[in-house]
Write a protein that holds these residues in place. Sequence first.
Motif, PDB file in Angstrom:
ATOM      1  N   HIS A 266     -17.706  -9.771 -14.932  1.00 17.04           N
ATOM      2  CA  HIS A 266     -18.086 -11.113 -15.393  1.00 17.04           C
ATOM      3  C   HIS A 266     -18.355 -12.028 -14.199  1.00 17.04           C
ATOM      4  O   HIS A 266     -17.434 -12.434 -13.491  1.00 17.04           O
ATOM      5  CB  HIS A 266     -16.984 -11.684 -16.285  1.00 17.04           C
ATOM      6  CG  HIS A 266     -17.422 -12.853 -17.087  1.00 17.04           C
ATOM      7  ND1 HIS A 266     -17.493 -14.120 -16.574  1.00 17.04           N
ATOM      8  CD2 HIS A 266     -17.812 -12.928 -18.386  1.00 17.04           C
ATOM      9  CE1 HIS A 266     -17.908 -14.941 -17.516  1.00 17.04           C
ATOM     10  NE2 HIS A 266     -18.107 -14.237 -18.635  1.00 17.04           N
TER      11      HIS A 266
ATOM     12  N   HIS B 129     -14.248  -5.105 -17.574  1.00 20.47           N
ATOM     13  CA  HIS B 129     -15.067  -6.201 -18.113  1.00 20.47           C
ATOM     14  C   HIS B 129     -14.811  -7.507 -17.353  1.00 20.47           C
ATOM     15  O   HIS B 129     -15.740  -8.283 -17.113  1.00 20.47           O
ATOM     16  CB  HIS B 129     -14.807  -6.390 -19.602  1.00 20.47           C
ATOM     17  CG  HIS B 129     -15.252  -5.231 -20.441  1.00 20.47           C
ATOM     18  ND1 HIS B 129     -16.504  -4.667 -20.367  1.00 20.47           N
ATOM     19  CD2 HIS B 129     -14.589  -4.526 -21.386  1.00 20.47           C
ATOM     20  CE1 HIS B 129     -16.596  -3.665 -21.217  1.00 20.47           C
ATOM     21  NE2 HIS B 129     -15.434  -3.562 -21.856  1.00 20.47           N
TER      22      HIS B 129
ATOM     23  N   THR C  63     -16.190 -12.584 -23.741  1.00 21.32           N
ATOM     24  CA  THR C  63     -17.188 -11.894 -24.555  1.00 21.32           C
ATOM     25  C   THR C  63     -18.080 -12.954 -25.197  1.00 21.32           C
ATOM     26  O   THR C  63     -17.978 -14.142 -24.879  1.00 21.32           O
ATOM     27  CB  THR C  63     -16.513 -11.044 -25.653  1.00 21.32           C
ATOM     28  OG1 THR C  63     -15.962 -11.906 -26.650  1.00 21.32           O
ATOM     29  CG2 THR C  63     -15.413 -10.156 -25.071  1.00 21.32           C
TER      30      THR C  63
ATOM     31  N   ALA D 222     -10.776  -9.941 -22.378  1.00 22.75           N
ATOM     32  CA  ALA D 222     -11.980  -9.104 -22.404  1.00 22.75           C
ATOM     33  C   ALA D 222     -11.705  -7.955 -23.370  1.00 22.75           C
ATOM     34  O   ALA D 222     -10.551  -7.574 -23.584  1.00 22.75           O
ATOM     35  CB  ALA D 222     -12.277  -8.555 -21.012  1.00 22.75           C
ATOM     36  N   GLU D 223     -12.761  -7.399 -23.960  1.00 19.80           N
ATOM     37  CA  GLU D 223     -12.586  -6.246 -24.843  1.00 19.80           C
ATOM     38  C   GLU D 223     -11.802  -5.168 -24.098  1.00 19.80           C
ATOM     39  O   GLU D 223     -12.131  -4.814 -22.968  1.00 19.80           O
ATOM     40  CB  GLU D 223     -13.942  -5.680 -25.290  1.00 19.80           C
ATOM     41  CG  GLU D 223     -14.669  -6.566 -26.280  1.00 19.80           C
ATOM     42  CD  GLU D 223     -13.997  -6.654 -27.640  1.00 19.80           C
ATOM     43  OE1 GLU D 223     -13.512  -5.626 -28.157  1.00 19.80           O
ATOM     44  OE2 GLU D 223     -13.957  -7.777 -28.190  1.00 19.80           O
TER      45      GLU D 223
END
Length: 181
Positions: A82, A78, A37, A9-10
Motif C-alpha cells: 500500500h 497487503h 482495502t 488489510a485482507e
Amino acid sequence: MDKVYVFFAEGFEEIEALTVVDMLRRVKIETVMVSVTDTTAVTGAHGIKVETDGLFTDFTYEDGKMLVLPGGMPGTNHLMAHKGLKEVLLSYHESKKYLAAICAAPSVLGENGLLSGRHATCYPGFEEKLTGAEVMPDAVVIDGTVITSRGMGTAIPFGAALVSVLAGEETAEELLKKIVY
C-alpha cells in the motif's frame, strides 16, 4: 488527546489487531480502525470479518500519535504493497511519532528503512526483513518511538506496551489487573 490508527488489510491476524484496539479503547485512547482495502469490511486470516471505522482515504493522519500494523498473512503483504500507507509511515518516522508492528508486520518497517540502528523483534522467520535492526528474541521491544512484538501470543503484552507509552505505565498495569492477565 492521543489518537491511534490501526490498519486492516485482507488476511490480517485477528487477535493481534483486535486485542490492540480493545486494550487502547478500554483506557479511553481514541483508536481508529482503518481499512487499506476498497471496503470498510475486512476479512482476517481466519475468516473473521471486521467492520472498520473507514477507508484509508477517509483520514489525514496528521492528528495521530501512533500507527499500528497487525501481522498475519497475506495481510502483512497487503500492508507492504500500500503506497499511501508507506508515505504515512515515513511521515510519522520523520516526525518522531510512534510506529508499532507485531508478528510479520515489523517487516514492513524494516523493508522501508525504518528500523535502521534500532532493536526490534518479529515473528520467527522474518528476521532478515528487519533491515538495519538488531533483532531481539523478546516478546515486545520498545526502541525510542518504534514498538515491535513477536506474534499472536504476545498481543496482550504488546497492547500493554502501547498503553504504557501513550497513557503511562501505571495505566497499563491497572489495565492488566482488570483483564486478569
